[in-house]
Design a protein around this motif. Structure first.
Motif, mmCIF file in Angstrom:
data_model
loop_
_atom_site.group_PDB
_atom_site.id
_atom_site.type_symbol
_atom_site.label_atom_id
_atom_site.label_comp_id
_atom_site.label_asym_id
_atom_site.label_seq_id
_atom_site.Cartn_x
_atom_site.Cartn_y
_atom_site.Cartn_z
ATOM 1 N N ASP A 123 -29.315 -80.995 77.569
ATOM 2 C CA ASP A 123 -29.309 -79.577 77.903
ATOM 3 C C ASP A 123 -30.462 -78.812 77.258
ATOM 4 O OD1 ASP A 123 -28.206 -80.184 75.465
ATOM 5 O OD2 ASP A 123 -26.706 -78.574 75.488
ATOM 6 N N GLU A 124 -31.382 -79.526 76.596
ATOM 7 C CA GLU A 124 -32.501 -78.872 75.924
ATOM 8 C C GLU A 124 -33.824 -79.528 76.322
ATOM 9 O OE1 GLU A 124 -32.731 -76.285 73.938
ATOM 10 O OE2 GLU A 124 -30.596 -75.860 73.622
ATOM 11 N N PRO A 125 -34.867 -78.717 76.638
ATOM 12 C CA PRO A 125 -36.200 -79.300 76.855
ATOM 13 C C PRO A 125 -36.742 -79.864 75.542
ATOM 14 C CG PRO A 125 -36.325 -76.901 76.843
ATOM 15 C CD PRO A 125 -34.864 -77.262 76.805
ATOM 16 N N ASP A 126 -37.561 -80.891 75.630
ATOM 17 C CA ASP A 126 -38.043 -81.572 74.427
ATOM 18 C C ASP A 126 -38.775 -80.627 73.487
ATOM 19 O OD1 ASP A 126 -38.209 -83.904 72.899
ATOM 20 O OD2 ASP A 126 -40.211 -84.368 73.644
ATOM 21 N N GLU A 127 -39.456 -79.612 74.046
ATOM 22 C CA GLU A 127 -40.206 -78.664 73.202
ATOM 23 C C GLU A 127 -39.301 -77.897 72.247
ATOM 24 O OE1 GLU A 127 -40.463 -78.993 76.399
ATOM 25 O OE2 GLU A 127 -42.554 -79.455 76.870
ATOM 26 N N ASN A 128 -38.027 -77.712 72.653
ATOM 27 C CA ASN A 128 -37.094 -76.912 71.850
ATOM 28 C C ASN A 128 -36.325 -77.731 70.823
ATOM 29 O OD1 ASN A 128 -37.893 -74.721 73.319
ATOM 30 N ND2 ASN A 128 -36.011 -74.529 74.506
ATOM 31 N N ILE A 129 -36.502 -79.044 70.846
ATOM 32 C CA ILE A 129 -35.823 -79.907 69.886
ATOM 33 C C ILE A 129 -36.786 -80.144 68.727
ATOM 34 C CG2 ILE A 129 -34.655 -82.115 69.533
ATOM 35 C CD1 ILE A 129 -34.336 -82.237 72.619
ATOM 36 N N TYR A 130 -36.444 -79.646 67.552
ATOM 37 C CA TYR A 130 -37.382 -79.729 66.439
ATOM 38 C C TYR A 130 -36.673 -80.093 65.140
ATOM 39 C CZ TYR A 130 -35.746 -75.088 64.968
ATOM 40 O OH TYR A 130 -34.973 -74.031 64.542
ATOM 41 N N PHE A 131 -37.479 -80.561 64.206
ATOM 42 C CA PHE A 131 -36.999 -80.891 62.862
ATOM 43 C C PHE A 131 -37.805 -80.069 61.878
ATOM 44 C CE2 PHE A 131 -37.363 -83.846 59.096
ATOM 45 C CZ PHE A 131 -36.050 -83.690 58.660
ATOM 46 N N ALA A 132 -37.138 -79.509 60.873
ATOM 47 C CA ALA A 132 -37.790 -78.617 59.915
ATOM 48 C C ALA A 132 -37.846 -79.246 58.529
ATOM 49 C CB ALA A 132 -37.043 -77.282 59.845
ATOM 50 N N LEU A 133 -38.999 -79.082 57.881
ATOM 51 C CA LEU A 133 -39.171 -79.474 56.481
ATOM 52 C C LEU A 133 -39.549 -78.234 55.682
ATOM 53 C CD1 LEU A 133 -41.294 -82.762 56.780
ATOM 54 C CD2 LEU A 133 -39.051 -82.601 55.697
ATOM 55 N N GLU A 134 -38.783 -77.936 54.648
ATOM 56 C CA GLU A 134 -39.117 -76.826 53.756
ATOM 57 C C GLU A 134 -39.735 -77.383 52.475
ATOM 58 O OE1 GLU A 134 -39.022 -73.716 54.630
ATOM 59 O OE2 GLU A 134 -38.185 -74.268 56.580
ATOM 60 N N CYS A 135 -40.732 -76.676 51.943
ATOM 61 C CA CYS A 135 -41.499 -77.176 50.794
ATOM 62 C C CYS A 135 -41.352 -76.255 49.591
ATOM 63 C CB CYS A 135 -42.982 -77.285 51.152
ATOM 64 S SG CYS A 135 -43.327 -78.323 52.588
ATOM 65 N N LYS A 136 -41.310 -76.858 48.411
ATOM 66 C CA LYS A 136 -41.274 -76.088 47.169
ATOM 67 C C LYS A 136 -42.076 -76.799 46.091
ATOM 68 C CE LYS A 136 -38.838 -72.284 47.516
ATOM 69 N NZ LYS A 136 -39.214 -72.107 48.925
ATOM 70 N N ARG A 137 -42.849 -76.014 45.337
ATOM 71 C CA ARG A 137 -43.524 -76.532 44.144
ATOM 72 C C ARG A 137 -42.530 -76.532 42.986
ATOM 73 N NH1 ARG A 137 -47.748 -72.727 42.455
ATOM 74 N NH2 ARG A 137 -48.136 -74.290 40.847
#
Length: 244
Positions: A123-137
């Motif tokens: 039910d989702e186009p491939d462009e809308n399927i994403y994975f997020a990485l958050e960064c911290k020092r």
């Protein structure tokens, strides 16, 4: 039967997604291995003098642009479905904040989409399927508090579009007196004392690459729907990378 069938489909979809996320994270770790073998260093004073880019953002931009993007062929050669995979910095998505009910922009540190999961998420186009990485020092032990704040963001945010039940975090550990074990223990201590984060599994070592260590898994629940999700933690040793 309908409920059982739906649960089966969801479990299968999550299993396929988890496998793909782990493949991508293995690639991220391989890029980190290549980065460390290149012996690159960054001077905080030089970066701060050269412009207005925050030092944490500089580390992120360098890793994404010079490694994750540059070496994509390593990933595409192994997994044909990832021919179009995209890595970008600071893409924004909308979410509703559970704490005040307001719609806000979510600035994602490392945005990864075109994951080749369209057959799993029909039910989702491939462009809308994403994975997020958050960064911290992390330069001192107490910086772990800011790292946990990102976990709390994952818990509190109800995204307006699809958000996978998998999140990622990168810690740039800049102090020779610190390591992934110390930081993971500290993060767990903070989580155990934090009543606003529902944690089902505290950080435990999770092998994601054959020769790169310092990776962990934790599991939590989102507040708006009580849905379980996993976080993969990548603790990068930057103690010999960052110079004053």
């Amino acid at each position: 039967m309908g409920s059982n069938a739906s649960s089966f489909v969801m479990a299968r979809r999550n299993s396929i997604t988890e496998k793909r996320i782990k493949q991508i994270l293995s690639y991220v770790l391989e890029c980190h291995r290549l980065f460390k073998s290149d012996g690159i260093t960054y001077s905080k004073s030089d970066i701060n003098t050269a412009g207005t880019v925050m030092f944490e953002d500089h580390l992120k931009f360098e890793f994404v642009e010079k490694y994750l993007v540059k070496h994509k062929d390593l990933l595409k050669d192994k997994i044909s479905n990832l021919e179009q995979i995209n890595f970008a910095c600071e893409t924004q998505k909308r979410y509703t904040d559970f704490t005040d009910g307001k719609t806000k922009p979510d600035k994602i540190d490392v945005f990864i989409n075109k994951l080749g999961l369209q057959n799993a998420w029909l039910d989702e186009p491939d462009e809308n399927i994403y994975f997020a990485l958050e960064c911290k020092r992390i330069s001192i032990k107490s910086d772990s508090k800011d790292y946990v704040l990102d976990i709390e963001k994952f818990v509190n945010r109800a995204h307006h579009n699809l958000r996978l039940p998998f999140e990622g975090q990168i810690a740039f550990i800049e102090n020779t007196r610190l390591n992934d074990q110390i930081i993971s223990d500290e993060v767990n201590d903070i989580l155990k004392a934090t009543l606003t984060i529902n944690t089902d599994l505290f950080l435990l070592p999770e092998k994601l690459h054959s020769s790169v260590n310092g990776t962990y898994l934790s599991k939590h629940k989102r507040k708006h729907n009580n849905q379980a999700f996993s976080i993969y933690h990548l603790m990068f040793d930057y103690s010999n990378v960052v110079l004053n």
